[in-house]
Design a protein around this motif. Structure first.
Motif, mmCIF file in Angstrom:
data_model
loop_
_atom_site.group_PDB
_atom_site.id
_atom_site.type_symbol
_atom_site.label_atom_id
_atom_site.label_comp_id
_atom_site.label_asym_id
_atom_site.label_seq_id
_atom_site.Cartn_x
_atom_site.Cartn_y
_atom_site.Cartn_z
ATOM 1 N N TRP A 1 10.169 -1.154 9.370
ATOM 2 C CA TRP A 1 10.173 0.079 10.157
ATOM 3 C C TRP A 1 9.710 1.265 9.321
ATOM 4 C CZ3 TRP A 1 12.993 4.728 10.225
ATOM 5 C CH2 TRP A 1 12.946 5.439 11.427
ATOM 6 N N ILE A 2 10.160 1.354 8.095
ATOM 7 C CA ILE A 2 9.728 2.443 7.213
ATOM 8 C C ILE A 2 8.224 2.344 6.963
ATOM 9 C CG2 ILE A 2 9.892 3.359 4.859
ATOM 10 C CD1 ILE A 2 12.875 2.529 4.925
ATOM 11 N N GLY A 3 7.743 1.116 6.713
ATOM 12 C CA GLY A 3 6.315 0.935 6.496
ATOM 13 C C GLY A 3 5.500 1.330 7.699
ATOM 14 N N ARG A 4 5.970 0.966 8.891
ATOM 15 C CA ARG A 4 5.242 1.325 10.120
ATOM 16 C C ARG A 4 5.250 2.838 10.344
ATOM 17 N NH1 ARG A 4 7.314 -3.354 14.367
ATOM 18 N NH2 ARG A 4 5.726 -4.920 13.838
ATOM 19 N N THR A 5 6.345 3.485 9.980
ATOM 20 C CA THR A 5 6.419 4.933 10.148
ATOM 21 C C THR A 5 5.333 5.628 9.349
ATOM 22 O OG1 THR A 5 8.816 4.824 10.520
ATOM 23 C CG2 THR A 5 7.892 6.953 9.878
ATOM 24 N N CYS A 6 5.208 5.248 8.081
ATOM 25 C CA CYS A 6 4.209 5.893 7.216
ATOM 26 C C CYS A 6 2.786 5.534 7.629
ATOM 27 C CB CYS A 6 4.457 5.497 5.759
ATOM 28 S SG CYS A 6 5.985 6.164 5.080
ATOM 29 N N SER A 7 2.524 4.254 7.859
ATOM 30 C CA SER A 7 1.159 3.859 8.210
ATOM 31 C C SER A 7 0.773 4.371 9.593
ATOM 32 C CB SER A 7 1.003 2.335 8.130
ATOM 33 O OG SER A 7 1.906 1.687 9.001
ATOM 34 N N GLY A 8 1.755 4.528 10.511
ATOM 35 C CA GLY A 8 1.454 5.085 11.829
ATOM 36 C C GLY A 8 0.997 6.531 11.741
ATOM 37 N N LEU A 9 1.674 7.332 10.922
ATOM 38 C CA LEU A 9 1.246 8.710 10.715
ATOM 39 C C LEU A 9 -0.157 8.756 10.122
ATOM 40 C CD1 LEU A 9 4.486 10.412 9.349
ATOM 41 C CD2 LEU A 9 3.267 11.036 11.432
ATOM 42 N N GLY A 10 -0.391 7.898 9.124
ATOM 43 C CA GLY A 10 -1.713 7.875 8.504
ATOM 44 C C GLY A 10 -2.807 7.473 9.469
ATOM 45 N N SER A 11 -2.519 6.513 10.350
ATOM 46 C CA SER A 11 -3.527 6.064 11.310
ATOM 47 C C SER A 11 -3.888 7.162 12.301
ATOM 48 C CB SER A 11 -3.014 4.833 12.063
ATOM 49 O OG SER A 11 -2.821 3.747 11.181
ATOM 50 N N GLN A 12 -2.896 7.956 12.728
ATOM 51 C CA GLN A 12 -3.189 9.056 13.641
ATOM 52 C C GLN A 12 -4.015 10.140 12.955
ATOM 53 O OE1 GLN A 12 -2.571 9.480 16.983
ATOM 54 N NE2 GLN A 12 -1.978 7.327 16.955
ATOM 55 N N CYS B 1 -8.286 13.107 4.480
ATOM 56 C CA CYS B 1 -7.498 12.441 5.540
ATOM 57 C C CYS B 1 -7.539 10.930 5.385
ATOM 58 C CB CYS B 1 -8.049 12.826 6.913
ATOM 59 S SG CYS B 1 -7.394 14.361 7.570
ATOM 60 N N TYR B 2 -8.728 10.391 5.162
ATOM 61 C CA TYR B 2 -8.851 8.941 4.999
ATOM 62 C C TYR B 2 -8.086 8.457 3.765
ATOM 63 C CZ TYR B 2 -12.769 9.466 8.295
ATOM 64 O OH TYR B 2 -13.548 9.759 9.377
ATOM 65 N N LEU B 3 -8.120 9.244 2.698
ATOM 66 C CA LEU B 3 -7.424 8.846 1.470
ATOM 67 C C LEU B 3 -5.913 8.809 1.686
ATOM 68 C CD1 LEU B 3 -7.464 8.133 -1.517
ATOM 69 C CD2 LEU B 3 -7.458 10.596 -2.035
ATOM 70 N N ILE B 4 -5.363 9.820 2.367
ATOM 71 C CA ILE B 4 -3.927 9.822 2.645
ATOM 72 C C ILE B 4 -3.544 8.610 3.480
ATOM 73 C CG2 ILE B 4 -2.065 11.055 3.829
ATOM 74 C CD1 ILE B 4 -2.858 12.339 1.218
ATOM 75 N N ASP B 5 -4.372 8.274 4.465
ATOM 76 C CA ASP B 5 -4.105 7.090 5.278
ATOM 77 C C ASP B 5 -4.086 5.840 4.407
ATOM 78 O OD1 ASP B 5 -3.753 5.356 7.440
ATOM 79 O OD2 ASP B 5 -5.897 5.231 7.842
ATOM 80 N N THR B 6 -5.045 5.734 3.498
ATOM 81 C CA THR B 6 -5.088 4.572 2.599
ATOM 82 C C THR B 6 -3.809 4.468 1.782
ATOM 83 O OG1 THR B 6 -7.499 4.813 2.445
ATOM 84 C CG2 THR B 6 -6.425 3.427 0.795
ATOM 85 N N LEU B 7 -3.321 5.601 1.276
ATOM 86 C CA LEU B 7 -2.116 5.598 0.453
ATOM 87 C C LEU B 7 -0.875 5.203 1.252
ATOM 88 C CD1 LEU B 7 -2.742 8.814 -1.693
ATOM 89 C CD2 LEU B 7 -3.066 6.420 -2.364
ATOM 90 N N THR B 8 -0.855 5.537 2.546
ATOM 91 C CA THR B 8 0.319 5.167 3.349
ATOM 92 C C THR B 8 0.462 3.656 3.484
ATOM 93 O OG1 THR B 8 -0.884 5.262 5.467
ATOM 94 C CG2 THR B 8 0.186 7.303 4.698
ATOM 95 N N PHE B 9 -0.627 2.923 3.304
ATOM 96 C CA PHE B 9 -0.530 1.469 3.415
ATOM 97 C C PHE B 9 0.260 0.858 2.262
ATOM 98 C CE2 PHE B 9 -4.037 1.896 6.471
ATOM 99 C CZ PHE B 9 -3.576 1.034 7.457
#
Length: 405
Positions: free
Chosen positions: A23-34, A178-186
């Motif tokens: 759930w924590i992982g999905r929270t971070c990666s979901g924000l990054g994907s948006q 933006c793309y870099l932050i998304d990458t880091l959330t993974f």
């Protein structure tokens, strides 16, 4: 005590460390994907100034799910699911990293950007069914509804906060940032999936891919509760999706002010988050089928009201109600599907649910746009809401197994 029971049930986060990490992982990666979605739309617009090309972003995301979704579900039932989840997360992260590279080093032509988006959507197509298939193995049966509500509040919060954060990052660090932050959330996403237990297939899957997919479709068609749940979702999305009408309604009620256009989606997200926060009020009832039907019916009524009320702020209030009803219906539908699907079919049925949830809204928005084009936005909204309510009533009447669950 009654107020406490009405709040979102966080027991799954306490009882299952694996679910908590996921759930924590999905929270971070979901924000990054948006944030990435906003960045892609912005980049495509800056390069083309064409709404056709920005519309193609959604097409690039939806087509892989429609074309390969059922086969991804078959794969989720056929192989060890933890390993498949790691592969899917790795692929999504790699695509975000490539988007970041092109954002910093010199932007790709638009077809190249859309190709990266489509490839990433392929990995999303694989990750969706396998992620859903894990839930019954991480939580007790009575916790499944609460787990789905927790997952849905992540989705709603990502829709509410992700685009705003993406807009701020675009102004500060550009599309590459933006793309870099998304990458880091993974990195947090990997923390979630690596902690999952190994989950090999527990039953034999038919050898032929088409035969296996057909088995999944036959189950969906033959199980009254699952069939009714997916038909209810189709009734709500095909008949009453309002998003394509928002620019028209904004022009009619707010004079076309671009600063108010975002309020429509924000209102839906606010309603969804509120319903998720108070989801204990319906996840503890133990009758997800009946709750789902009520939620879908209120969605239709609220959107008909949105088309009828002349006051723009009352209209936004109707969208808040619609967003809350949508959350109630989506969480309850997922509960019905999860609790009525055998373990060996979870991946394929989850894939069918994913296709309905992803493709039907696009078709519903097209329906609304066509109706508005030959009549008006109000007619499209009211007719869609009324048809939705009528369809939900017909499904409820024709599916006693759903009403009793």
């Amino acid at each position: 005590m009654a107020v406490t029971r009405a709040l979102i049930d966080v027991q799954p986060l306490r009882s299952s460390p694996a679910f908590r990490r996921l759930w924590i992982g999905r929270t971070c990666s979901g924000l990054g994907s948006q944030m990435t979605l906003i960045a892609v739309i912005y980049q495509v617009w800056q390069q083309t100034h064409s709404t056709v090309w920005t519309g193609a972003v959604g097409l690039a995301q939806a087509l892989p799910i429609v074309l390969f979704g059922l086969f991804a579900g078959d794969l989720a039932d056929r192989v060890e699911r933890r390993r498949l989840s790691i592969v899917a997360t790795t692929g999504m992260a790699a695509c975000s990293a490539l988007l970041a590279v092109q954002g910093f080093a010199g932007q790709l032509p638009v077809p190249g950007v859309l190709a990266l988006v489509a490839v990433q959507a392929c990995f999303v197509t694989v990750g969706g069914p396998v992620g859903r298939a894990f839930l019954p193995h991480l939580l007790r049966r009575e916790e499944v509804a609460a787990g789905l509500a927790l997952n849905h509040i992540v989705f709603q919060a990502s829709m509410l906060l992700g685009p705003a954060l993406g807009g701020l990052l675009l102004g500060w660090a550009g599309v590459g940032g933006c793309y870099l932050i998304d990458t880091l959330t993974f990195a947090v996403g990997f923390y979630g999936v690596i902690g999952l237990p190994r989950l090999p297939p527990s039953v034999a899957v038919p050898a032929g891919r088409l035969r296996a997919v057909g088995e999944g479709l036959r189950f969906v068609a033959g199980n009254p509760a699952v069939r009714g749940a997916l038909l209810t979702d189709l009734a709500a999305t095909l008949l009453a999706m309002p998003i394509s009408l928002f620019p028209l309604v904004n022009a009619e009620r707010f004079g076309g002010n671009p600063r108010t256009l975002g309020l429509f989606l924000t209102a839906i997200a606010v309603g969804g988050v509120c319903a998720s926060v108070w989801s204990g009020a319906f996840t503890r009832l133990g009758r997800p089928g009946s709750v789902m039907l009520c939620g879908a019916g209120v969605w239709g009524v609220a959107l008909a009201g949105f088309g009828l009320v002349p006051n723009p702020w009352l209209g936004l209030g109707c969208l808040v109600v619609a967003g809350a009803a949508d959350t109630v219906a989506v969480v309850s539908r997922g509960t019905v599907v999860q609790l009525n699907t055998p373990e060996g079919l979870l991946g394929r049925v989850a894939a069918a649910e994913q296709i309905v949830g992803q493709a039907a809204p696009d078709v519903g928005n097209m329906r609304a746009g066509v109706v508005a084009g030959v009549s008006s936005g109000a007619v499209a909204l009211v007719s869609g809401g009324v048809l939705c309510v009528a369809a939900v009533c017909a499904i409820a009447r024709g599916t006693p197994a759903l009403r009793g669950r």
